[in-house]
Design a protein around this motif. Structure first.
Motif, PDB file in Angstrom:
ATOM      1  N   ASP A 116       0.748  -1.203   0.042  1.00 12.75           N
ATOM      2  CA  ASP A 116      -0.029  -0.013   0.019  1.00 12.75           C
ATOM      3  C   ASP A 116       0.800   1.331   0.080  1.00 12.75           C
ATOM      4  O   ASP A 116       1.870   1.177   0.685  1.00 12.75           O
ATOM      5  N   PHE A 117       0.473   2.236  -0.727  1.00 13.31           N
ATOM      6  CA  PHE A 117       1.384   3.556  -0.856  1.00 13.31           C
ATOM      7  C   PHE A 117       1.634   4.114   0.387  1.00 13.31           C
ATOM      8  O   PHE A 117       2.743   4.565   0.788  1.00 13.31           O
ATOM      9  N   ALA A 167       7.524   3.495   5.772  1.00 17.91           N
ATOM     10  CA  ALA A 167       8.598   2.755   5.738  1.00 17.91           C
ATOM     11  C   ALA A 167       9.677   3.901   5.507  1.00 17.91           C
ATOM     12  O   ALA A 167      10.593   3.629   6.031  1.00 17.91           O
ATOM     13  N   TRP A 168       9.584   4.465   4.309  1.00 16.33           N
ATOM     14  CA  TRP A 168      10.478   5.499   4.041  1.00 16.33           C
ATOM     15  C   TRP A 168      10.857   6.358   5.097  1.00 16.33           C
ATOM     16  O   TRP A 168      11.994   6.616   5.222  1.00 16.33           O
ATOM     17  N   ARG A 202       4.907  -5.361   6.981  1.00 14.75           N
ATOM     18  CA  ARG A 202       3.817  -4.854   5.958  1.00 14.75           C
ATOM     19  C   ARG A 202       4.365  -4.223   4.551  1.00 14.75           C
ATOM     20  O   ARG A 202       3.899  -3.990   3.721  1.00 14.75           O
ATOM     21  N   VAL A 203       5.410  -3.733   4.767  1.00 15.16           N
ATOM     22  CA  VAL A 203       6.210  -2.949   3.854  1.00 15.16           C
ATOM     23  C   VAL A 203       7.093  -3.863   2.992  1.00 15.16           C
ATOM     24  O   VAL A 203       7.073  -4.918   3.161  1.00 15.16           O
ATOM     25  N   ILE A 204       7.311  -3.402   1.721  1.00 19.67           N
ATOM     26  CA  ILE A 204       7.954  -4.230   0.749  1.00 19.67           C
ATOM     27  C   ILE A 204       9.239  -4.587   0.919  1.00 19.67           C
ATOM     28  O   ILE A 204      10.338  -4.304   0.127  1.00 19.67           O
ATOM     29  N   GLY A 205       9.384  -5.655   1.704  1.00 21.65           N
ATOM     30  CA  GLY A 205      10.635  -6.490   2.050  1.00 21.65           C
ATOM     31  C   GLY A 205      11.777  -5.799   2.484  1.00 21.65           C
ATOM     32  O   GLY A 205      12.964  -5.615   1.578  1.00 21.65           O
ATOM     33  N   VAL A 206      11.676  -5.257   3.440  1.00 21.66           N
ATOM     34  CA  VAL A 206      12.922  -4.499   4.119  1.00 21.66           C
ATOM     35  C   VAL A 206      13.741  -5.462   4.656  1.00 21.66           C
ATOM     36  O   VAL A 206      13.396  -6.168   5.663  1.00 21.66           O
ATOM     37  N   SER A 207      15.095  -5.082   4.767  1.00 22.83           N
ATOM     38  CA  SER A 207      16.209  -5.677   5.547  1.00 22.83           C
ATOM     39  C   SER A 207      16.132  -5.191   6.896  1.00 22.83           C
ATOM     40  O   SER A 207      15.943  -3.948   7.099  1.00 22.83           O
TER      41      SER A 207
END
Length: 171
Positions: free
Chosen positions: A135-136, A142-143, A165-170
């Protein structure tokens, strides 16, 4: 050869938005240069940000539906109504082809994606290296809270123990 964009900003957009004249948010407009001359007659522009070039292209609703149907991306946790949505793709430019793994390049690419998403009222983001759609609003959260604060970047195969929930964060 035009690279496949690793970042897709997904949302309802005009049928044929002119990428050379996107309604950039104020912060983006102050920090980027749009090279409108490099790709005349293509649905693509070159954006220069911090002396780094990025290719910004458009995917139609049909192209986006095909992209989602390939199974490259895992669906988001929340239901994303992707039918009829198009996308704006962002890829590192030619001068960054062999540097796309560097955190500085990825942070600029993701920040550019954030600005584009804010400018076009995006609903989702797809990050190809992780195969995730987010989701944006989760992407922006996350950013600002994770990626900007430290070395964490969205990379394939890993997820944050802090916020999966965010896009694959290390992490």
């Amino acid at each position: 050869m035009i690279p496949e964009p690793p970042l897709l900003i997904i949302g309802p957009m005009a049928n044929d938005p002119d990428l050379a004249y996107l309604p950039w948010c104020e912060t983006a407009a102050e920090n980027i240069i749009v090279n409108r001359a490099k790709f005349k007659d293509l649905e693509m522009v070159e954006v220069i940000f911090d002396a780094m070039t990025f290719l910004v292209s458009r995917l139609t609703a049909a192209e986006m539906s095909h992209c989602l149907a390939t199974g490259k991306y895992r669906p988001p946790r929340r239901n994303l109504h992707a039918s009829g949505l198009s996308a704006i793709g962002i890829a590192p430019g030619d001068n960054l082809a062999s540097a796309s793994h560097l955190p500085t390049v990825n942070k600029r690419l993701l920040l550019l994606g954030k600005w584009i998403g804010e400018s076009v009222t995006a609903s989702a983001v797809a990050w190809q290296p992780s195969g995730r759609i987010s989701d944006f609003t989760d992407f922006v959260t996350a950013w600002t809270s994770i990626w900007l604060a430290g070395p964490h970047l969205p990379i394939s195969g890993r997820r944050s123990h802090r916020d999966d929930r965010v896009i694959g964060v290390s992490g």
